[in-house]
Design a protein around this motif. Structure first.
Motif, PDB file in Angstrom:
ATOM      1  N   ASP A  37       0.829  -1.210   0.000  1.00 29.30           N
ATOM      2  CA  ASP A  37       0.000   0.000   0.000  1.00 29.30           C
ATOM      3  C   ASP A  37       0.863   1.260   0.000  1.00 29.30           C
ATOM      4  N   LEU A  38       1.951   1.237   0.781  1.00 25.70           N
ATOM      5  CA  LEU A  38       2.838   2.404   0.817  1.00 25.70           C
ATOM      6  C   LEU A  38       3.440   2.671  -0.562  1.00 25.70           C
ATOM      7  N   LEU A  39       3.815   1.592  -1.238  1.00 24.52           N
ATOM      8  CA  LEU A  39       4.394   1.757  -2.574  1.00 24.52           C
ATOM      9  C   LEU A  39       3.353   2.254  -3.574  1.00 24.52           C
ATOM     10  N   ARG A  40       2.135   1.718  -3.472  1.00 26.68           N
ATOM     11  CA  ARG A  40       1.089   2.158  -4.399  1.00 26.68           C
ATOM     12  C   ARG A  40       0.724   3.627  -4.170  1.00 26.68           C
ATOM     13  N   GLU A  41       0.743   4.061  -2.902  1.00 29.09           N
ATOM     14  CA  GLU A  41       0.469   5.468  -2.605  1.00 29.09           C
ATOM     15  C   GLU A  41       1.561   6.361  -3.184  1.00 29.09           C
ATOM     16  N   GLU A  42       2.802   5.885  -3.085  1.00 31.89           N
ATOM     17  CA  GLU A  42       3.924   6.669  -3.612  1.00 31.89           C
ATOM     18  C   GLU A  42       3.819   6.807  -5.130  1.00 31.89           C
ATOM     19  N   GLN A  43       3.307   5.772  -5.788  1.00 33.92           N
ATOM     20  CA  GLN A  43       3.179   5.813  -7.248  1.00 33.92           C
ATOM     21  C   GLN A  43       2.225   6.917  -7.719  1.00 33.92           C
ATOM     22  N   LYS A  44       1.266   7.259  -6.893  1.00 32.24           N
ATOM     23  CA  LYS A  44       0.274   8.266  -7.276  1.00 32.24           C
ATOM     24  C   LYS A  44       0.885   9.660  -7.411  1.00 32.24           C
ATOM     25  N   LYS A  45       2.107   9.842  -6.900  1.00 31.31           N
ATOM     26  CA  LYS A  45       2.730  11.165  -6.920  1.00 31.31           C
ATOM     27  C   LYS A  45       3.329  11.511  -8.283  1.00 31.31           C
ATOM     28  N   GLU A  46       3.375  10.540  -9.184  1.00 36.04           N
ATOM     29  CA  GLU A  46       3.853  10.765 -10.553  1.00 36.04           C
ATOM     30  C   GLU A  46       5.261  11.365 -10.582  1.00 36.04           C
ATOM     31  N   SER A  47       6.118  10.865  -9.716  1.00 35.54           N
ATOM     32  CA  SER A  47       7.505  11.320  -9.665  1.00 35.54           C
ATOM     33  C   SER A  47       8.401  10.291 -10.349  1.00 35.54           C
ATOM     34  N   GLU A  48       9.703  10.601 -10.429  1.00 33.89           N
ATOM     35  CA  GLU A  48      10.657   9.645 -10.994  1.00 33.89           C
ATOM     36  C   GLU A  48      10.707   8.379 -10.143  1.00 33.89           C
ATOM     37  N   LEU A  49      10.638   8.572  -8.811  1.00 29.83           N
ATOM     38  CA  LEU A  49      10.623   7.428  -7.910  1.00 29.83           C
ATOM     39  C   LEU A  49       9.384   6.575  -8.153  1.00 29.83           C
ATOM     40  N   ALA A  50       8.250   7.228  -8.374  1.00 34.42           N
ATOM     41  CA  ALA A  50       7.004   6.502  -8.625  1.00 34.42           C
ATOM     42  C   ALA A  50       7.118   5.632  -9.869  1.00 34.42           C
ATOM     43  N   THR A  51       7.779   6.142 -10.897  1.00 31.66           N
ATOM     44  CA  THR A  51       7.958   5.375 -12.137  1.00 31.66           C
ATOM     45  C   THR A  51       8.815   4.138 -11.897  1.00 31.66           C
ATOM     46  N   LYS A  52       9.889   4.290 -11.123  1.00 28.42           N
ATOM     47  CA  LYS A  52      10.771   3.156 -10.828  1.00 28.42           C
ATOM     48  C   LYS A  52      10.044   2.095 -10.006  1.00 28.42           C
ATOM     49  N   ILE A  53       9.223   2.546  -9.054  1.00 26.65           N
ATOM     50  CA  ILE A  53       8.453   1.606  -8.239  1.00 26.65           C
ATOM     51  C   ILE A  53       7.479   0.825  -9.115  1.00 26.65           C
ATOM     52  N   ALA A  54       6.807   1.519 -10.021  1.00 29.88           N
ATOM     53  CA  ALA A  54       5.838   0.872 -10.912  1.00 29.88           C
ATOM     54  C   ALA A  54       6.509  -0.193 -11.772  1.00 29.88           C
ATOM     55  N   GLU A  55       7.711   0.090 -12.247  1.00 25.99           N
ATOM     56  CA  GLU A  55       8.439  -0.877 -13.075  1.00 25.99           C
ATOM     57  C   GLU A  55       8.789  -2.127 -12.274  1.00 25.99           C
ATOM     58  N   CYS A  56       9.221  -1.940 -11.032  1.00 25.93           N
ATOM     59  CA  CYS A  56       9.567  -3.084 -10.173  1.00 25.93           C
ATOM     60  C   CYS A  56       8.347  -3.965  -9.925  1.00 25.93           C
ATOM     61  N   ILE A  57       7.225  -3.347  -9.589  1.00 29.10           N
ATOM     62  CA  ILE A  57       6.008  -4.102  -9.296  1.00 29.10           C
ATOM     63  C   ILE A  57       5.523  -4.848 -10.534  1.00 29.10           C
ATOM     64  N   ARG A  58       5.559  -4.185 -11.679  1.00 28.13           N
ATOM     65  CA  ARG A  58       5.100  -4.811 -12.923  1.00 28.13           C
ATOM     66  C   ARG A  58       5.941  -6.035 -13.278  1.00 28.13           C
TER      67      ARG A  58
END
Length: 415
Positions: A37-58
């Motif tokens: 949940d913490l990672l998914r919340e961070e993804q909503k911020k549309e930052s560079e970090l959010a993009t990297k997190i999304a790639e890892c999860i995918r």
């Protein structure tokens, strides 16, 4: 300063971590922190970090440990509670190391690790069924299989390391959900009654192995329980250099390595409430000569040879205890030398056999809901014995043991 209390919650994807964390949080007042949940919340911020997190999860990969721990630390330090369930953490050894880098023993007390175990095929079935309605990008066949592989390669070794430290409480999530919830709940009820015990590594060094029996007697008199012991091992210089690598480059390092590889040692895993601090206090000052003056009844004062040949070693922190116990008891056949707490196991015939009699009726050893009856018993320490068991934790440890009607010992979750 009051320490935050943390329970790690681990299990394969789809094992029910979120469901059971939510129940425990509601009943016992914990704050439920889901790493997902913490990672998914961070993804909503549309930052560079959010993009990297999304790639890892995918891709079914683990998010960098520094990122995960930073998110957890922010949530813990800014939270209103002092008790936290960390759902899905630590997922790797890197996670664990990053955790110790971020928190000191004075800030955080890790009570135990709840490990929710479920066979791979059952987990796959659950996740694919969930994917039909969840809309989550990681609930598809390809990603599910990647997540299984990652869990087995990265997370199970962490569970094993924590098990040797006496910190794993394993519950099968195959039976009916209410039965699993009951078994999980018992661990948290136990934690309200008994302070969590710690484990620490103790070494009897080459200069003191001739006094092993005397030292072990003293250990038990002070309320420690020896849950792991290997005698007669002789370290190579490489073993000693690896174990004491944090001192590499210091003036005494070569002398220490030579000394620790000069003869047999005794490796001990000790258990007690506050074991790490208590063992270091019993050992006494590092310099044996100083110990004879400052703490004349300490082990180093009594059995140390000289200033640096100081009889015993003890872990100085939770992180050190974890590393050192796994170093000393990690070789083939030796992991079994460390006693683990009792585990819940699913019976071969399924959950029904676990709660019902042969004829399908509720068995006399269980209540009408199908749960094992809870019992209490009295334990007395007789004259001549009580002085050998100092500390309330020893009394609690033994008084919370009981036997059910089938003769199986049931052990308190926190002992």
């Amino acid at each position: 300063m009051e320490r935050n209390e943390v329970v790690f919650v681990l299990g394969g994807p789809g094992s029910g971590k979120g469901t059971h964390c939510a129940r425990i949080a509601a009943e016992f007042g914990y704050t439920h922190l889901s790493t997902g949940d913490l990672l998914r919340e961070e993804q909503k911020k549309e930052s560079e970090l959010a993009t990297k997190i999304a790639e890892c999860i995918r891709d079914g990969q683990l998010v960098p440990s520094s990122t995960m721990v930073a998110l957890l630390k922010e949530a813990i330090l800014n939270g209103d509670s002092k008790r936290f369930l960390l759902d899905g953490f630590p997922r790797s050894k890197d996670n664990l190391e990053a955790w110790f880098d971020a928190f000191s023993d004075e800030e955080i007390q890790v009570s135990f690790t709840l490990f929710l175990h479920c066979p791979k095929e059952e987990l796959k079935k659950r996740l694919l069924e969930r994917g039909e309605t969840s809309g989550r990008a990681d609930d598809n066949v390809e990603t599910v299989l990647k997540r299984f592989d990652t869990f087995e390669k990265e997370s199970l070794p962490v569970v094993e390391e924590l098990r040797r430290l006496g910190m794993v409480r394993k519950v099968s999530t195959v039976p009916a959900r209410e039965l699993v919830a009951h078994r999980v709940r018992r661990y948290f009820k136990g934690c309200r009654l008994v302070d969590p015990v710690e484990r620490t590594l103790a070494l009897i060094k080459p200069d003191a192995t001739g006094n092993t029996n005397e030292i072990l007697n003293r250990v038990e008199q002070e309320g420690f329980v020896v849950v792991g012991k290997i005698e007669g091992r002789v370290w190579s210089q490489q073993d000693a250099a690896t174990f004491y690598s944090e001192h590499s480059g210091k003036a005494f390092f070569d002398t220490l390595v030579d000394f620790m590889s000069s003869g047999p040692i005794v490796q001990l895993c000790l258990e007690k409430v506050g074991a790490i601090k208590a063992w270091r206090e019993l050992a006494g000052p590092t310099n044996s000569t100083d110990a004879k003056t400052l703490e004349p009844s300490s082990i180093r004062a009594l059995y140390g040879t000289c200033g640096t040949k100081n009889a015993v070693h003890g872990s100085d922190s939770f992180a050190s205890a974890l590393r050192e116990i796994n170093f000393c008891f990690d070789q083939a056949g030796e992991a079994a030398a460390v006693v683990a707490p009792a585990e819940e196991t699913a019976p071969a015939g399924g959950a029904e056999q676990n709660i019902n009699g042969r004829d399908g009726s509720v068995d006399g050893g269980y209540n009408e809901d199908g749960f094992a009856k809870e019992e209490r018993t009295l334990a007395l320490l007789k004259p001549g014995i009580s002085e050998l068991h100092s500390g309330e934790e020893r009394l609690a440890k033994h008084s919370l043991k009981s036997r059910n009607k089938f003769g199986h010992e049931e052990r308190s979750s926190c002992t």
